[in-house]
Design a protein around this motif. Sequence first.
Motif, PDB file in Angstrom:
ATOM      1  N   ILE A  53       0.839  -1.204   0.000  1.00 27.73           N
ATOM      2  CA  ILE A  53       0.000   0.000   0.000  1.00 27.73           C
ATOM      3  C   ILE A  53       0.870   1.249   0.000  1.00 27.73           C
ATOM      4  CG2 ILE A  53      -1.620   1.339   1.411  1.00 27.73           C
ATOM      5  CD1 ILE A  53      -2.923  -1.352   2.166  1.00 27.73           C
ATOM      6  N   LEU A  54       1.947   1.237   0.791  1.00 27.72           N
ATOM      7  CA  LEU A  54       2.857   2.391   0.803  1.00 27.72           C
ATOM      8  C   LEU A  54       3.586   2.546  -0.527  1.00 27.72           C
ATOM      9  CD1 LEU A  54       4.413   2.130   4.379  1.00 27.72           C
ATOM     10  CD2 LEU A  54       2.768   3.819   3.541  1.00 27.72           C
ATOM     11  N   MET A  55       3.980   1.431  -1.127  1.00 23.18           N
ATOM     12  CA  MET A  55       4.728   1.491  -2.376  1.00 23.18           C
ATOM     13  C   MET A  55       3.859   2.018  -3.519  1.00 23.18           C
ATOM     14  SD  MET A  55       6.912  -1.518  -4.233  1.00 23.18           S
ATOM     15  CE  MET A  55       5.605  -2.332  -5.097  1.00 23.18           C
ATOM     16  N   TRP A  56       2.621   1.539  -3.612  1.00 22.33           N
ATOM     17  CA  TRP A  56       1.742   1.954  -4.705  1.00 22.33           C
ATOM     18  C   TRP A  56       1.010   3.246  -4.399  1.00 22.33           C
ATOM     19  CZ3 TRP A  56       1.591  -0.196  -9.440  1.00 22.33           C
ATOM     20  CH2 TRP A  56       2.225  -1.426  -9.589  1.00 22.33           C
ATOM     21  N   LYS A  57       1.050   3.686  -3.123  1.00 22.97           N
ATOM     22  CA  LYS A  57       0.368   4.914  -2.690  1.00 22.97           C
ATOM     23  C   LYS A  57      -1.116   4.904  -3.056  1.00 22.97           C
ATOM     24  CE  LYS A  57       4.472   7.840  -2.780  1.00 22.97           C
ATOM     25  NZ  LYS A  57       5.466   6.833  -2.972  1.00 22.97           N
ATOM     26  N   SER A  58      -1.721   3.728  -2.939  1.00 20.00           N
ATOM     27  CA  SER A  58      -3.155   3.589  -3.171  1.00 20.00           C
ATOM     28  C   SER A  58      -3.642   2.344  -2.434  1.00 20.00           C
ATOM     29  CB  SER A  58      -3.462   3.463  -4.665  1.00 20.00           C
ATOM     30  OG  SER A  58      -3.072   2.197  -5.147  1.00 20.00           O
TER      31      SER A  58
END
Length: 84
Positions: free
Chosen positions: A59-64
């Motif tokens: 979730i943090l990596m894709w920012k979604s």
Amino acid sequence: MKKAKATFLTAITGAPTILGAMPGYFLGTLSPVMLALSLSFASGAMLYVVFGELLPEAILMWKSKAPAFAMLAGLLVGVIILFV
């Protein structure tokens, strides 16, 4: 890093997997109940890794929230496969 050292470190980090697989195998061959307990413990450990470690990082990596929705879709497909 040299190839020999990398190979050695990889083998050392994989050793706990072998040590955990041996008791799981011996417990799983005792009875169907022990097999079910061993498999449920293993699946619980995998769910902990996915929900506790991988999903927050994704979730943090894709920012979604796309990884969370993809995970829910995968779980839904798995449940459908089990019960159809």
